[in-house]
Each structure stands twice: as structure tokens, then as C-alpha cells.
Design a protein around this motif. Structure first.
Motif, mmCIF file in Angstrom:
data_model
loop_
_atom_site.group_PDB
_atom_site.id
_atom_site.type_symbol
_atom_site.label_atom_id
_atom_site.label_comp_id
_atom_site.label_asym_id
_atom_site.label_seq_id
_atom_site.Cartn_x
_atom_site.Cartn_y
_atom_site.Cartn_z
ATOM 1 N N SER A 115 36.090 41.987 38.869
ATOM 2 C CA SER A 115 34.816 41.942 39.582
ATOM 3 C C SER A 115 33.842 40.860 39.138
ATOM 4 C CB SER A 115 34.119 43.300 39.479
ATOM 5 O OG SER A 115 33.910 43.643 38.127
ATOM 6 N N ASN A 116 33.861 40.432 37.886
ATOM 7 C CA ASN A 116 32.835 39.517 37.380
ATOM 8 C C ASN A 116 33.385 38.111 37.157
ATOM 9 O OD1 ASN A 116 30.998 41.669 37.269
ATOM 10 N ND2 ASN A 116 31.785 42.277 35.283
ATOM 11 N N TYR A 117 32.619 37.130 37.606
ATOM 12 C CA TYR A 117 33.049 35.736 37.530
ATOM 13 C C TYR A 117 31.896 34.860 37.072
ATOM 14 C CZ TYR A 117 36.991 37.460 40.186
ATOM 15 O OH TYR A 117 38.090 38.167 40.577
ATOM 16 N N LEU A 118 32.231 33.784 36.372
ATOM 17 C CA LEU A 118 31.248 32.818 35.910
ATOM 18 C C LEU A 118 31.447 31.525 36.688
ATOM 19 C CD1 LEU A 118 29.012 32.347 33.800
ATOM 20 C CD2 LEU A 118 30.765 31.315 32.347
ATOM 21 N N VAL A 119 30.380 31.043 37.315
ATOM 22 C CA VAL A 119 30.441 29.825 38.116
ATOM 23 C C VAL A 119 29.597 28.759 37.428
ATOM 24 C CG1 VAL A 119 30.022 28.806 40.377
ATOM 25 C CG2 VAL A 119 30.720 31.195 40.215
ATOM 26 N N ARG A 120 30.247 27.641 37.090
ATOM 27 C CA ARG A 120 29.572 26.523 36.428
ATOM 28 C C ARG A 120 29.432 25.356 37.379
ATOM 29 N NH1 ARG A 120 33.356 26.491 31.067
ATOM 30 N NH2 ARG A 120 32.852 28.606 30.430
ATOM 31 N N LYS A 121 28.346 24.622 37.203
ATOM 32 C CA LYS A 121 28.140 23.433 38.026
ATOM 33 C C LYS A 121 28.505 22.196 37.222
ATOM 34 C CE LYS A 121 25.069 21.068 41.088
ATOM 35 N NZ LYS A 121 23.794 20.989 41.736
ATOM 36 N N TYR A 122 29.426 21.402 37.771
ATOM 37 C CA TYR A 122 29.827 20.123 37.187
ATOM 38 C C TYR A 122 29.509 19.040 38.207
ATOM 39 C CZ TYR A 122 32.572 22.622 33.671
ATOM 40 O OH TYR A 122 32.979 23.441 32.645
ATOM 41 N N GLY A 123 28.449 18.311 37.965
ATOM 42 C CA GLY A 123 28.074 17.259 38.915
ATOM 43 C C GLY A 123 27.719 17.856 40.265
ATOM 44 N N ILE A 124 28.507 17.524 41.293
ATOM 45 C CA ILE A 124 28.214 18.022 42.643
ATOM 46 C C ILE A 124 29.120 19.178 43.058
ATOM 47 C CG2 ILE A 124 27.267 15.824 43.427
ATOM 48 C CD1 ILE A 124 29.973 15.331 44.840
ATOM 49 N N ILE A 125 30.005 19.627 42.162
ATOM 50 C CA ILE A 125 30.896 20.737 42.521
ATOM 51 C C ILE A 125 30.708 21.912 41.563
ATOM 52 C CG2 ILE A 125 32.634 19.231 43.555
ATOM 53 C CD1 ILE A 125 34.348 19.718 41.044
ATOM 54 N N TYR A 126 31.171 23.071 41.998
ATOM 55 C CA TYR A 126 31.126 24.302 41.213
ATOM 56 C C TYR A 126 32.546 24.723 40.864
ATOM 57 C CZ TYR A 126 26.298 24.646 42.751
ATOM 58 O OH TYR A 126 24.975 24.397 42.985
ATOM 59 N N ILE A 127 32.725 25.191 39.627
ATOM 60 C CA ILE A 127 34.021 25.649 39.137
ATOM 61 C C ILE A 127 33.869 27.099 38.691
ATOM 62 C CG2 ILE A 127 35.859 25.292 37.444
ATOM 63 C CD1 ILE A 127 35.570 22.983 39.437
ATOM 64 N N THR A 128 34.814 27.953 39.077
ATOM 65 C CA THR A 128 34.756 29.375 38.786
ATOM 66 C C THR A 128 35.802 29.780 37.758
ATOM 67 O OG1 THR A 128 33.974 29.823 41.023
ATOM 68 C CG2 THR A 128 34.914 31.677 39.828
ATOM 69 N N ASP A 129 35.420 30.696 36.867
ATOM 70 C CA ASP A 129 36.325 31.309 35.896
ATOM 71 C C ASP A 129 36.110 32.814 35.933
ATOM 72 O OD1 ASP A 129 37.516 28.972 34.678
ATOM 73 O OD2 ASP A 129 35.580 28.620 33.704
ATOM 74 N N LEU A 175 31.715 40.603 42.566
ATOM 75 C CA LEU A 175 32.216 40.917 43.902
ATOM 76 C C LEU A 175 31.908 42.378 44.198
ATOM 77 C CD1 LEU A 175 35.719 39.187 43.894
ATOM 78 C CD2 LEU A 175 33.606 38.356 44.896
ATOM 79 N N THR A 176 31.430 42.674 45.400
ATOM 80 C CA THR A 176 31.092 44.053 45.745
ATOM 81 C C THR A 176 32.322 44.885 46.075
ATOM 82 O OG1 THR A 176 30.714 43.434 48.056
ATOM 83 C CG2 THR A 176 28.796 43.436 46.587
ATOM 84 N N ASP A 177 33.389 44.259 46.524
ATOM 85 C CA ASP A 177 34.650 44.945 46.801
ATOM 86 C C ASP A 177 35.761 44.151 46.102
ATOM 87 O OD1 ASP A 177 36.589 46.613 47.840
ATOM 88 O OD2 ASP A 177 36.666 45.598 49.777
ATOM 89 N N PRO A 178 35.828 44.253 44.757
ATOM 90 C CA PRO A 178 36.717 43.377 43.994
ATOM 91 C C PRO A 178 38.192 43.726 44.149
ATOM 92 C CG PRO A 178 35.715 44.969 42.538
ATOM 93 C CD PRO A 178 35.097 45.168 43.893
ATOM 94 N N PRO A 179 39.056 42.743 43.922
ATOM 95 C CA PRO A 179 40.492 43.018 43.924
ATOM 96 C C PRO A 179 40.889 43.797 42.675
ATOM 97 C CG PRO A 179 40.086 40.717 43.404
ATOM 98 C CD PRO A 179 38.761 41.328 43.729
ATOM 99 N N VAL A 180 42.013 44.498 42.765
ATOM 100 C CA VAL A 180 42.553 45.244 41.633
ATOM 101 C C VAL A 180 43.885 44.609 41.249
ATOM 102 C CG1 VAL A 180 43.389 47.486 40.847
ATOM 103 C CG2 VAL A 180 41.423 47.367 42.396
ATOM 104 N N GLU A 181 44.005 44.234 39.976
ATOM 105 C CA GLU A 181 45.239 43.628 39.499
ATOM 106 C C GLU A 181 46.365 44.653 39.548
ATOM 107 O OE1 GLU A 181 46.652 40.756 35.883
ATOM 108 O OE2 GLU A 181 45.279 42.370 35.416
#
Length: 103
Positions: A84-98, A70-76
Motif C-alpha cells: 500500500s505505501n510508496y515513496l515518490v522522488r523527484k529527479y529533475g523533471i521526472i518522478y521515480i517510485t519505490d 493506494l486506497t485499494d492496494p494489491p496483495v502479493e
């Protein structure tokens, strides 16, 4: 009549989940939104995380995943950590983010 009462809300729910996870960017924005940062989810830009994508290329290929920043990430609030950094996985036809972390 009872069948319709069951199928219509179920169909709307499945459609909403699909729309919110239909692209990597939408999935990432949905994740940040429901993590408690709705303004940042809407306003922050999203770019490829070149560092993680190059360093962990083989692992991400196995996971069918890609890292984004994210270019303007949230601050906890409690730890003042930048989310700022996230991993997006593709499962079938949808995407899941961690959340990936800052390293």
C-alpha cells in the motif's frame, strides 16, 4: 534515411518514459502496473500518506520525496502482504517510485 530510423524510435521511447513519469501519480501507477498489478494500478485511488510524510518530513525534504498510499492496494500472492505505501522522488523533471512498505 538511417538517421531517421534511429531517431524516431528513440524519441518515442524518451517521450513515453517522460509521460509515464511526469507526475507523482503517473509514476506510482506505472510502478504498480509493471510490478505485476495492472488492474490495481488503474483502479486504485492514491492519497497522501500523512503518517510517513509527517514522521519522516526532514528525510523526505532532503530526498525531494513524498509518500503516497493506494486506497485499494494489491496483495502479493506469495506472502499475502498488502502493498500500500510508496515513496515518490523527484529527479529533475521526472518522478521515480519505490515501494515503502506497510509500516
Amino acid at each position: 534515411m538511417k538517421n531517421r530510423r534511429t531517431w524516431i524510435p528513440l524519441t518515442v521511447l524518451v517521450l513515453a518514459i517522460y509521460i509515464l513519469h511526469s507526475t507523482p501519480h503517473m509514476s506510482l501507477r506505472t510502478f504498480v502496473f509493471f510490478s505485476g498489478y495492472p488492474i490495481k494500478a488503474i483502479t486504485s485511488g492514491i492519497i497522501d500518506d500523512r503518517y510517513h510524510n509527517e514522521m519522516d518530513n526532514k528525510d523526505y525534504e532532503k530526498l525531494n520525496a513524498k509518500a503516497y498510499t493506494l486506497t485499494d492496494p494489491p496483495v502479493e500472492k506469495q506472502t499475502q502482504g498488502v502493498l500500500s505505501n510508496y515513496l515518490v522522488r523527484k529527479y529533475g523533471i521526472i518522478y521515480i517510485t519505490d515501494y515503502l512498505g506497510d509500516t
